[in-house]
Scaffold this motif. Structure first.
Motif, PDB file in Angstrom:
ATOM      1  N   THR A  21       0.837  -1.200   0.000  1.00 40.52           N
ATOM      2  CA  THR A  21       0.000   0.000   0.000  1.00 40.52           C
ATOM      3  C   THR A  21       0.868   1.245   0.000  1.00 40.52           C
ATOM      4  OG1 THR A  21      -1.720  -1.188   1.200  1.00 40.52           O
ATOM      5  CG2 THR A  21      -1.840   1.208   1.221  1.00 40.52           C
TER       6      THR A  21
ATOM      7  N   GLU B  61      -3.070   1.045  -9.016  1.00 44.11           N
ATOM      8  CA  GLU B  61      -4.409   0.854  -8.456  1.00 44.11           C
ATOM      9  C   GLU B  61      -4.624  -0.612  -8.082  1.00 44.11           C
ATOM     10  OE1 GLU B  61      -6.615   3.117  -7.556  1.00 44.11           O
ATOM     11  OE2 GLU B  61      -5.180   4.631  -8.192  1.00 44.11           O
ATOM     12  N   GLN B  62      -4.103  -1.517  -8.888  1.00 42.27           N
ATOM     13  CA  GLN B  62      -4.223  -2.935  -8.566  1.00 42.27           C
ATOM     14  C   GLN B  62      -3.465  -3.259  -7.277  1.00 42.27           C
ATOM     15  OE1 GLN B  62      -3.011  -5.196 -11.971  1.00 42.27           O
ATOM     16  NE2 GLN B  62      -4.838  -4.672 -13.133  1.00 42.27           N
TER      17      GLN B  62
ATOM     18  N   LEU C 170      -3.080  -1.267  -4.801  1.00 45.43           N
ATOM     19  CA  LEU C 170      -3.883  -0.740  -3.700  1.00 45.43           C
ATOM     20  C   LEU C 170      -5.093  -1.628  -3.405  1.00 45.43           C
ATOM     21  CD1 LEU C 170      -3.736   3.057  -4.464  1.00 45.43           C
ATOM     22  CD2 LEU C 170      -2.650   1.853  -2.561  1.00 45.43           C
ATOM     23  N   ASP C 171      -5.538  -2.358  -4.395  1.00 46.06           N
ATOM     24  CA  ASP C 171      -6.688  -3.244  -4.220  1.00 46.06           C
ATOM     25  C   ASP C 171      -6.286  -4.664  -3.837  1.00 46.06           C
ATOM     26  OD1 ASP C 171      -8.373  -1.191  -4.884  1.00 46.06           O
ATOM     27  OD2 ASP C 171      -8.495  -1.752  -6.993  1.00 46.06           O
TER      28      ASP C 171
ATOM     29  N   ARG D  94      -5.714  -6.230  -1.193  1.00 47.36           N
ATOM     30  CA  ARG D  94      -6.311  -6.872  -0.017  1.00 47.36           C
ATOM     31  C   ARG D  94      -7.441  -7.823  -0.415  1.00 47.36           C
ATOM     32  NH1 ARG D  94      -6.448  -1.855   4.266  1.00 47.36           N
ATOM     33  NH2 ARG D  94      -4.236  -1.453   4.095  1.00 47.36           N
ATOM     34  N   SER D  95      -8.144  -7.444  -1.461  1.00 48.41           N
ATOM     35  CA  SER D  95      -9.263  -8.276  -1.883  1.00 48.41           C
ATOM     36  C   SER D  95      -8.891  -9.292  -2.947  1.00 48.41           C
ATOM     37  CB  SER D  95     -10.408  -7.401  -2.397  1.00 48.41           C
ATOM     38  OG  SER D  95      -9.981  -6.667  -3.517  1.00 48.41           O
ATOM     39  N   SER D  96      -7.727  -9.101  -3.572  1.00 54.76           N
ATOM     40  CA  SER D  96      -7.348 -10.029  -4.643  1.00 54.76           C
ATOM     41  C   SER D  96      -5.827 -10.153  -4.724  1.00 54.76           C
ATOM     42  CB  SER D  96      -7.919  -9.564  -5.969  1.00 54.76           C
ATOM     43  OG  SER D  96      -7.515  -8.246  -6.233  1.00 54.76           O
TER      44      SER D  96
END
Length: 79
Positions: free
Chosen positions: A5, A54-55, A57-58, A60-62
């Motif tokens: 992050t 952006e990926q 930062l995302d 956590r879900s993937s």
């Protein structure tokens, strides 16, 4: 997890600062056709790095997308 992050934020900020002036140059690129190809490459690479950031930062879900994104950054960044 916090590491990715932090890295993503450190990458995204300068890319966003590059993107705005680049868009202004693109709007005037027809005035200097010799630089058009290079400017368009810069725009494409900037957008790609922002998307990869952006990926990150995302992640956590993937988490698998993060691993693939990091590999793409390492592979594509030199080009």
């Amino acid at each position: 997890m916090d590491f990715f992050t932090n890295v993503a934020h450190k990458i995204r900020t300068p890319l966003n600062l590059i993107q705005a002036p680049l868009e202004r140059i693109i709007s005037k690129v027809d005035e200097v056709p010799a630089i058009k190809k290079n400017i368009l490459v810069m725009e494409r690479k900037t957008r790609r790095l922002l998307k990869l950031t952006e990926q990150l930062l995302d992640f956590r879900s993937s988490k698998p997308i993060v691993v693939v994104s990091i590999l793409w950054i390492l592979i594509l960044l030199p080009y």
